[in-house]
Design an enzyme around this catalytic site. Structure first.
Site, PDB file in Angstrom:
ATOM      1  N   ASP A 187     -11.201   3.143  23.351  1.00 29.38           N
ATOM      2  CA  ASP A 187     -11.102   4.170  22.325  1.00 29.38           C
ATOM      3  C   ASP A 187     -12.459   4.785  22.017  1.00 29.38           C
ATOM      4  O   ASP A 187     -12.582   5.998  21.876  1.00 29.38           O
ATOM      5  CB  ASP A 187     -10.436   3.636  21.053  1.00 29.38           C
ATOM      6  CG  ASP A 187     -11.109   2.401  20.477  1.00 29.38           C
ATOM      7  OD1 ASP A 187     -12.010   1.815  21.121  1.00 29.38           O
ATOM      8  OD2 ASP A 187     -10.713   1.985  19.370  1.00 29.38           O
ATOM      9  N   GLY A 196      -7.431  -0.586  19.725  1.00 29.93           N
ATOM     10  CA  GLY A 196      -7.792   0.801  19.489  1.00 29.93           C
ATOM     11  C   GLY A 196      -7.354   1.812  20.514  1.00 29.93           C
ATOM     12  O   GLY A 196      -7.096   2.961  20.182  1.00 29.93           O
ATOM     13  N   ASP A 202     -19.576   2.937  21.702  1.00 28.10           N
ATOM     14  CA  ASP A 202     -20.517   3.036  20.594  1.00 28.10           C
ATOM     15  C   ASP A 202     -21.846   2.391  21.010  1.00 28.10           C
ATOM     16  O   ASP A 202     -22.580   2.979  21.789  1.00 28.10           O
ATOM     17  CB  ASP A 202     -19.874   2.354  19.380  1.00 28.10           C
ATOM     18  CG  ASP A 202     -20.570   2.637  18.076  1.00 28.10           C
ATOM     19  OD1 ASP A 202     -21.034   3.760  17.861  1.00 28.10           O
ATOM     20  OD2 ASP A 202     -20.634   1.705  17.241  1.00 28.10           O
ATOM     21  N   ARG A 257      -4.976   3.511  11.970  1.00 24.91           N
ATOM     22  CA  ARG A 257      -4.766   3.779  13.402  1.00 24.91           C
ATOM     23  C   ARG A 257      -3.685   4.835  13.623  1.00 24.91           C
ATOM     24  O   ARG A 257      -3.678   5.510  14.642  1.00 24.91           O
ATOM     25  CB  ARG A 257      -4.335   2.501  14.140  1.00 24.91           C
ATOM     26  CG  ARG A 257      -5.382   1.432  14.229  1.00 24.91           C
ATOM     27  CD  ARG A 257      -4.859   0.284  15.097  1.00 24.91           C
ATOM     28  NE  ARG A 257      -5.655  -0.910  14.974  1.00 24.91           N
ATOM     29  CZ  ARG A 257      -6.797  -1.142  15.621  1.00 24.91           C
ATOM     30  NH1 ARG A 257      -7.287  -0.235  16.417  1.00 24.91           N
ATOM     31  NH2 ARG A 257      -7.442  -2.270  15.461  1.00 24.91           N
TER      32      ARG A 257
END
Length: 180
Positions: free
Chosen positions: A101, A45, A104, A167
């Site tokens: 990236d 990512g 979370d 992506r």
């Protein structure tokens, strides 16, 4: 597929990304003036973010890549932390910045922090393009944050994926419900 039909809305535009990368690059250059840094990009990512961020770095630096997984092909973490590709050189006594990236739940990052503690790095900081503090279940925080997202939305683009797709979008947007 037409990229306009992939996302319900754009959250971070191409120009926003450019500004974020410049801001974070300047901050890192200031914080590490006269130092050498090892950037560790977490694949897959963060590859686009890493490439653009390193273009802003004016310091001596090295780049390495790791690939770890906690998501698989779903929108929720599986809870399993797996190192798929490890570092290719020794980072003992080095200044390390992990480039991610998205931060979370923090589960992946918590495991990465533990991994680097075992490596006896000189310093460890985290740079994330997207920070989602509302989803955090682990007590981890990024030192360099590109964009804070307070809404719980599933986003794709600029390296972020859904089942390894999307992506390549040049912006970050909310994945259309019809696609997942």
């Amino acid at each position: 597929m037409d990229s306009r039909k992939i996302c319900e809305k754009i959250v971070v535009s191409e120009s926003d990304i450019d500004e974020i990368v410049k801001r974070l690059g300047n901050q890192i250059n200031t914080d590490y003036a006269g130092e050498e840094i090892v950037f560790v990009s977490i694949l897959n990512g963060s590859f686009m973010f890493t490439a653009d961020l390193l273009k802003q770095i004016t310091l001596d630096c090295h780049i390495d890549f790791m690939q770890v997984s906690t998501y698989g092909n779903s929108t929720n973490t599986t809870g399993n932390f797996v190192v798929k590709k490890d570092l290719s050189f020794d980072v003992t006594d080095k200044n390390v910045i992990i480039i991610e990236d998205i931060l979370d739940t923090g589960y992946t990052m918590k495991n990465l922090i533990e991994y680097f503690k075992i490596k006896h790095v000189k310093s460890l900081k985290i740079a994330t393009l997207i920070d989602k503090p509302g989803r955090r279940t682990e007590d981890v925080h990024a030192d360099y944050v590109g964009y804070t997202m307070n809404e719980d939305l599933f986003i794709v683009g600029y390296g972020l994926d859904y089942a390894q797709k999307y992506r390549n979008l040049p912006y970050i947007g909310v994945l259309g419900e019809h696609l997942h």
